[in-house]
Structures are given as C-alpha cells and as structure tokens.
Scaffold this motif. Sequence first.
Motif, PDB file in Angstrom:
ATOM      1  N   ARG A   1       0.857  -1.132   0.120  1.00 39.27           N
ATOM      2  CA  ARG A   1      -0.010   0.092   0.152  1.00 39.27           C
ATOM      3  C   ARG A   1       1.057   1.217  -0.024  1.00 39.27           C
ATOM      4  NH1 ARG A   1      -2.720   3.703   2.856  1.00 39.27           N
ATOM      5  NH2 ARG A   1      -4.971   4.074   2.507  1.00 39.27           N
ATOM      6  N   CYS A   2       1.415   1.422  -1.019  1.00 39.35           N
ATOM      7  CA  CYS A   2       2.377   2.669  -1.218  1.00 39.35           C
ATOM      8  C   CYS A   2       1.742   3.712  -1.826  1.00 39.35           C
ATOM      9  CB  CYS A   2       3.764   2.235  -2.073  1.00 39.35           C
ATOM     10  SG  CYS A   2       4.826   3.706  -2.284  1.00 39.35           S
ATOM     11  N   THR A   3       1.788   5.017  -1.282  1.00 40.98           N
ATOM     12  CA  THR A   3       1.073   6.030  -1.626  1.00 40.98           C
ATOM     13  C   THR A   3       1.904   7.163  -2.185  1.00 40.98           C
ATOM     14  OG1 THR A   3       1.388   7.163   0.764  1.00 40.98           O
ATOM     15  CG2 THR A   3      -0.716   6.063   0.407  1.00 40.98           C
TER      16      THR A   3
ATOM     17  N   ASP B   1       6.926   8.943  -6.125  1.00 37.18           N
ATOM     18  CA  ASP B   1       8.375   8.875  -6.083  1.00 37.18           C
ATOM     19  C   ASP B   1       8.842   7.597  -5.572  1.00 37.18           C
ATOM     20  OD1 ASP B   1       9.204  11.290  -7.643  1.00 37.18           O
ATOM     21  OD2 ASP B   1       8.716  12.564  -5.793  1.00 37.18           O
ATOM     22  N   ALA B   2       8.294   6.775  -4.957  1.00 35.96           N
ATOM     23  CA  ALA B   2       8.604   5.444  -4.597  1.00 35.96           C
ATOM     24  C   ALA B   2       8.102   4.572  -5.668  1.00 35.96           C
ATOM     25  CB  ALA B   2       8.400   5.016  -2.975  1.00 35.96           C
ATOM     26  N   PHE B   3       6.786   4.759  -5.837  1.00 37.65           N
ATOM     27  CA  PHE B   3       5.968   3.775  -6.766  1.00 37.65           C
ATOM     28  C   PHE B   3       6.541   3.830  -8.064  1.00 37.65           C
ATOM     29  CE2 PHE B   3       2.250   3.184  -9.732  1.00 37.65           C
ATOM     30  CZ  PHE B   3       1.995   2.006  -9.220  1.00 37.65           C
TER      31      PHE B   3
ATOM     32  N   ARG C   1      -2.061  -1.549  -3.937  1.00 39.35           N
ATOM     33  CA  ARG C   1      -3.568  -1.259  -3.869  1.00 39.35           C
ATOM     34  C   ARG C   1      -3.767   0.158  -4.705  1.00 39.35           C
ATOM     35  NH1 ARG C   1      -6.185  -1.176   2.015  1.00 39.35           N
ATOM     36  NH2 ARG C   1      -7.756  -0.711   0.448  1.00 39.35           N
ATOM     37  N   LEU C   2      -2.836   0.987  -4.544  1.00 43.33           N
ATOM     38  CA  LEU C   2      -3.221   2.513  -5.259  1.00 43.33           C
ATOM     39  C   LEU C   2      -2.078   2.537  -6.261  1.00 43.33           C
ATOM     40  CD1 LEU C   2      -3.049   4.424  -1.773  1.00 43.33           C
ATOM     41  CD2 LEU C   2      -4.913   3.785  -3.042  1.00 43.33           C
ATOM     42  N   GLN C   3      -2.471   3.465  -7.314  1.00 42.97           N
ATOM     43  CA  GLN C   3      -1.632   3.497  -8.465  1.00 42.97           C
ATOM     44  C   GLN C   3      -1.390   5.134  -8.364  1.00 42.97           C
ATOM     45  OE1 GLN C   3      -0.783   0.921 -11.001  1.00 42.97           O
ATOM     46  NE2 GLN C   3      -1.332   0.030  -8.986  1.00 42.97           N
ATOM     47  N   PRO C   4      -0.442   5.388  -7.527  1.00 41.09           N
ATOM     48  CA  PRO C   4       0.120   6.932  -7.557  1.00 41.09           C
ATOM     49  C   PRO C   4       0.447   7.573  -8.752  1.00 41.09           C
ATOM     50  CG  PRO C   4       0.999   5.679  -5.692  1.00 41.09           C
ATOM     51  CD  PRO C   4       0.437   4.784  -6.856  1.00 41.09           C
ATOM     52  N   THR C   5       0.249   8.883  -9.027  1.00 41.97           N
ATOM     53  CA  THR C   5       0.771   9.636 -10.077  1.00 41.97           C
ATOM     54  C   THR C   5       1.057  10.638  -9.538  1.00 41.97           C
ATOM     55  OG1 THR C   5      -1.304  10.719 -10.712  1.00 41.97           O
ATOM     56  CG2 THR C   5      -0.766   8.395 -11.750  1.00 41.97           C
ATOM     57  N   ARG C   6       2.072  11.789 -10.368  1.00 38.61           N
ATOM     58  CA  ARG C   6       2.438  12.851 -10.006  1.00 38.61           C
ATOM     59  C   ARG C   6       1.302  13.774  -9.909  1.00 38.61           C
ATOM     60  NH1 ARG C   6       6.683  13.765  -7.707  1.00 38.61           N
ATOM     61  NH2 ARG C   6       8.013  12.931  -9.373  1.00 38.61           N
ATOM     62  N   GLU C   7      -0.055  13.793 -10.871  1.00 40.34           N
ATOM     63  CA  GLU C   7      -1.081  14.510 -10.633  1.00 40.34           C
ATOM     64  C   GLU C   7      -1.794  14.177  -9.256  1.00 40.34           C
ATOM     65  OE1 GLU C   7       0.737  14.629 -14.379  1.00 40.34           O
ATOM     66  OE2 GLU C   7       0.002  12.562 -13.157  1.00 40.34           O
TER      67      GLU C   7
END
Length: 209
Positions: free
Chosen positions: A73-75, A78-80, A92-98
Amino acid sequence: MSFDVTAFLADRAESVRFVHRLLSAIASRPAFTGCFGLHEWAMVYRQREHRHPLPLRLGQEGTDAVVESHQIRCTHFDAFRFFTPDAVSLNRLQPTRESQVELDQPGCLHASMDCHKWAAKLGPAVPGDLALDCFELARDIRLLDMQASPYDFSSYGEPVVAIETPEGKAEYVARQREFSQRAGRLRARLIDVCAALLEGAEPPARVGA
C-alpha cells in the motif's frame, strides 16, 4: 541584506503555491503506518538486476516471497515509480504525479524525507536552522529505509530491521511514528513559510534569532 519577497515570488510563486497546497494536505490527514517499508522490496521484485549493488539478504526467491505474502500500500509516487513491472499491479493504489496532493500522507517515510526537498525548493526563504533540521530528518529516515530494505546492509555496520518478522514490523512502526511526528513539526514550519510568502510578507525568522 533583506529578503526580497516580491522578486522571489516573481520567480517561484507557482512552486510556493504547490508546496503550500501539498504540505497542507498532508498535514490534514492521519498517519498510516502499516506499509512496513515494502516499497523497497517492490523495487526488486522478480528482478535480476537491482538499483543498488548490495546483495539481497533473503535472496531473490525469499525477497519475492515477502512481497507476495504482504499487502502493498504505497501512496508516494516517487517510490511507486521505481516498482518493477510485476510489482506495479500488486500495489493497492496507483499513485501519479497528478495525484500526489490527494495521496501523500504523514506516515510515509518518503513524504517525510521530502521536507528536505521542499525546503530546498523554497531556497533562501527557509531559515537556516529549519533547512538543517529537514536535512537531518531526511538522513535519519533514509537510514531506516535501507535497514528495512531487502538489501544486506551489514557491510555498513548497521543492524537490520527485518520487517518480514513481527519484531521487525514493531520496530519499523515505532520509528516510523517518531519520524512522522518530527516531520509534522517541520512541515508546519514550512507551511508557515509558504503562507507568509503568499501574503507578501517576509518568512518567519529563525527560532531564537
């Protein structure tokens, strides 16, 4: 020599607004401390070549097994963004810069380390003692980041935080909470710096100055 707020904003107003918005959003959220530093493990999952030259202390199969036996569960984008292709779908999440303003949270080691980055972005507007405190926090957090990683860090003389064990998880969470509290205090001061700049005032002076 006085600090020229007008000239600074003419060059960096958009950056100041973004930093203020991001840090304020992070400060408004509760800290999540259940990630156990698995972002570093996801960066080497099912991968023959790794970003760092150190060996994996559990080997590749053992490392992959740790990833597969946990919920990722990385939020933090810059790690993802360094996750291996096979690890991306496990998060679980799909972080983006936006989505950074929406997702960053105060328990994240990388969000706390970023206090140093944002202090550097704000440059001369940040009092020296605050900039130094942010740097020292980032240094301390990075040590835990590597101690809890899948890499064999023993050649540096540092103890392992074995997050694949109950004891390691407990140590990680305890230190993560401490770092989150330290970062919260520094983040509040950076928010004050941004707020003062956006109001056209000189940033708060150094403590004790």
